[in-house]
Write a protein that holds these residues in place. Structure first.
Motif, short mmCIF file in Angstrom:
data_model
loop_
_atom_site.label_atom_id
_atom_site.label_comp_id
_atom_site.label_asym_id
_atom_site.label_seq_id
_atom_site.Cartn_x
_atom_site.Cartn_y
_atom_site.Cartn_z
N THR A 293 0.82 -1.21 0.00
CA THR A 293 0.00 0.00 0.00
C THR A 293 0.86 1.26 0.00
O THR A 293 0.40 2.32 -0.43
CB THR A 293 -0.94 0.01 1.21
OG1 THR A 293 -0.19 -0.22 2.41
CG2 THR A 293 -1.98 -1.08 1.09
N ASP A 294 2.08 1.16 0.49
CA ASP A 294 3.05 2.24 0.38
C ASP A 294 4.05 1.83 -0.70
O ASP A 294 4.61 0.74 -0.64
CB ASP A 294 3.76 2.46 1.71
CG ASP A 294 4.66 3.69 1.71
OD1 ASP A 294 5.13 4.08 0.63
OD2 ASP A 294 4.91 4.24 2.81
N GLU A 295 4.25 2.68 -1.70
CA GLU A 295 5.13 2.31 -2.80
C GLU A 295 6.59 2.16 -2.37
O GLU A 295 7.39 1.54 -3.08
CB GLU A 295 5.04 3.32 -3.93
CG GLU A 295 5.50 4.72 -3.57
CD GLU A 295 5.48 5.65 -4.76
OE1 GLU A 295 5.76 5.19 -5.88
OE2 GLU A 295 5.17 6.85 -4.57
N HIS A 296 6.95 2.72 -1.22
CA HIS A 296 8.32 2.63 -0.74
C HIS A 296 8.40 1.57 0.36
O HIS A 296 7.66 1.63 1.34
CB HIS A 296 8.78 3.97 -0.18
CG HIS A 296 8.76 5.08 -1.19
ND1 HIS A 296 9.62 5.12 -2.26
CD2 HIS A 296 7.96 6.18 -1.28
CE1 HIS A 296 9.36 6.20 -2.97
NE2 HIS A 296 8.37 6.86 -2.41
N PRO A 297 9.28 0.58 0.22
CA PRO A 297 9.45 -0.41 1.29
C PRO A 297 9.85 0.28 2.59
O PRO A 297 10.49 1.33 2.59
CB PRO A 297 10.59 -1.29 0.76
CG PRO A 297 10.57 -1.11 -0.72
CD PRO A 297 10.15 0.32 -0.94
N LEU A 323 7.79 -11.26 -6.24
CA LEU A 323 7.08 -11.34 -4.96
C LEU A 323 6.55 -10.01 -4.47
O LEU A 323 5.83 -9.96 -3.47
CB LEU A 323 8.00 -11.94 -3.89
CG LEU A 323 8.58 -13.33 -4.18
CD1 LEU A 323 9.54 -13.75 -3.09
CD2 LEU A 323 7.45 -14.34 -4.33
N GLY A 324 6.88 -8.93 -5.14
CA GLY A 324 6.49 -7.61 -4.64
C GLY A 324 7.41 -7.19 -3.50
O GLY A 324 8.59 -7.56 -3.46
N GLN A 325 6.89 -6.43 -2.56
CA GLN A 325 7.71 -5.96 -1.44
C GLN A 325 7.90 -7.09 -0.42
O GLN A 325 6.93 -7.70 0.03
CB GLN A 325 7.07 -4.76 -0.75
CG GLN A 325 7.14 -3.48 -1.56
CD GLN A 325 6.70 -2.28 -0.76
OE1 GLN A 325 6.94 -2.21 0.45
NE2 GLN A 325 6.06 -1.32 -1.41
N THR A 345 3.65 -2.89 9.81
CA THR A 345 4.92 -2.17 9.85
C THR A 345 4.77 -0.91 9.01
O THR A 345 4.39 -0.98 7.84
CB THR A 345 6.08 -3.04 9.34
OG1 THR A 345 7.30 -2.30 9.42
CG2 THR A 345 5.86 -3.56 7.94
N GLY A 346 5.04 0.25 9.63
CA GLY A 346 4.77 1.50 8.94
C GLY A 346 3.28 1.60 8.65
O GLY A 346 2.45 1.41 9.55
N ASP A 347 2.94 1.83 7.41
CA ASP A 347 1.53 1.90 7.01
C ASP A 347 1.08 0.66 6.27
O ASP A 347 0.03 0.67 5.62
CB ASP A 347 1.32 3.14 6.11
CG ASP A 347 1.56 4.44 6.85
OD1 ASP A 347 1.27 4.50 8.05
OD2 ASP A 347 2.08 5.39 6.22
N GLN A 348 1.85 -0.41 6.37
CA GLN A 348 1.54 -1.61 5.59
C GLN A 348 1.24 -2.81 6.47
O GLN A 348 1.80 -2.94 7.58
CB GLN A 348 2.72 -1.97 4.68
CG GLN A 348 3.08 -0.88 3.68
CD GLN A 348 3.97 -1.42 2.58
OE1 GLN A 348 3.56 -2.34 1.85
NE2 GLN A 348 5.16 -0.90 2.47
N ALA A 349 0.40 -3.68 5.96
CA ALA A 349 0.19 -4.98 6.59
C ALA A 349 1.27 -5.93 6.09
O ALA A 349 1.76 -5.81 4.96
CB ALA A 349 -1.19 -5.52 6.26
N ALA A 350 1.64 -6.90 6.94
CA ALA A 350 2.68 -7.86 6.58
C ALA A 350 2.27 -9.24 7.04
O ALA A 350 1.62 -9.40 8.07
CB ALA A 350 4.01 -7.46 7.21
#
Length: 352
Positions: A293-297, A323-325, A345-350
């Motif tokens: 969802t965030d283009e930057h890892p 695999l993407g990020q 983590t940050g603004d992303q689900a993992a």
């Protein structure tokens, strides 16, 4: 310790330097470089790594007594990995090893060689070994997919279950990486298959790096591609994907490739034995898939949460060509007990 100069391969077309400015982050197509490394072969400039040499007849016996690996039976033109632990079993140093029959070579993370050299110097006592910083004179590169250096593949002994009998683990290095002289220049080559495909490390005189790399006949790939492939293979970088609290059992690759569970006493061995026989490590190094969802890892050190609790941190995160990020992360063992756990983590689900 001599600091590595910028690599001559930075003059190659399309090269974009890393933040440190010594090697290339990519050569204009990081995702294409990843795909090429897997499908047809690519060359990775790793000349920023620190290089040490150990000479003297007692070199392997001496290193064996200090580190986690079984080194006394390492044969000429074989390599492996080893760790130096603190008295409490924390990982203080990681090194890749290669012995050419007269010299044992150690290569380690950029900037980590000085501390390793100082420690080894302090541990010489009356042992007749000679230690040298070879960073200014020698450089490492790696390439994939071109099986011309050796036909033999690496051999890694299975890690025995807890409370194993000593006969279950052979008195040889747990990981044996075959190698030989590098034909195009002075130096050697060592096969590790570290990236999940045929992978070869090559050490050459620094002045011959550009010519040797050209002679390898593979397209150039940068650190972005290397990180993407090693994360997918769950290969950590010491000090980047690990921290000062890391014990060997938290890192599956190191436990398999750099630690011998049945050898003579060395600093930190009591912790290794205790964790292996009596319990579980408090944390685990895992690979995470990020939802993108965030283009930057996420940046190194970004916290990882489960609900309202912080349970770990990001080591290296990168965009992978398929695999993407993805990221390597150190996470509390209790937080990843279930394979479908959802982390933030940050603004992303993992997920694992």
């Amino acid at each position: 310790m001599t600091e590595n100069a910028p690599s001559p391969l930075l003059s190659a077309p399309g090269a974009v330097a890393t933040a440190e400015g010594r090697t290339a982050w990519h050569y204009g197509g990081p995702l294409t470089e990843q795909r090429a490394a897997v499908e047809t072969g690519a060359l990775f400039d790793r000349s920023d790594r620190d290089v040490l040499s150990v000479t003297g007849e007692a070199r392997l016996t001496w290193l064996h007594s200090l580190s986690t690996q079984h080194l006394t039976s390492l044969k000429p033109h074989e390599g492996t990995e080893t760790l130096i632990l603190s008295p409490t079993g924390r990982v203080e140093h990681h090194a890749n090893v290669y012995d050419d029959g007269a010299t044992t070579w150690l290569d380690t993370e950029p900037g980590r060689g000085e501390a390793l050299l100082k420690y080894l110097e302090l541990m010489k006592f009356r042992t007749e070994v000679d230690l040298r910083d070879e960073t200014a004179g020698w450089a490492l590169f790696s390439f994939t997919g071109i099986a011309r250096a050796a036909d033999d593949a690496p051999v890694v002994q299975p890690v025995p279950i807890a409370k194993f009998a000593s006969k279950d683990l052979l008195a040889v290095p747990t990981a044996v990486y075959p190698g030989g002289p590098f034909q195009e220049a002075a130096g050697w080559t060592r096969r590790t298959d570290a990236l999940g495909v045929p992978t070869f490390d090559v050490l050459v005189p620094r002045g011959a790096l550009a010519e040797a790399a050209e002679g390898a006949g593979a397209a150039l790939a940068g650190t972005w591609a290397w990180d993407a492939l090693r994360i997918a293979a769950k290969l950590p970088r010491f000090g980047i994907d690990t921290d000062e609290k890391t014990v060997p059992h938290e890192v599956p690759h190191w436990l398999a490739a750099a630690v011998h569970l049945d050898k003579g006493c060395y600093r930190g061995q009591e912790t290794v034995a205790k964790v292996h026989h009596l319990g579980q490590p408090p944390r685990r190094l895992v690979m995470l898939h990020l939802d993108g969802t965030d283009e930057h890892p996420p940046a190194h050190g970004t916290p990882i949460s489960l609900g309202d609790k912080e349970v770990g941190t990001i080591g290296t995160a990168v965009l992978h060509h398929e695999l993407g990020q993805i990221a390597l992360a150190t996470v509390k063992r209790s937080a990843v007990a279930e394979p479908d756990v959802r982390l933030i983590t940050g603004d992303q689900a993992a997920s694992l």
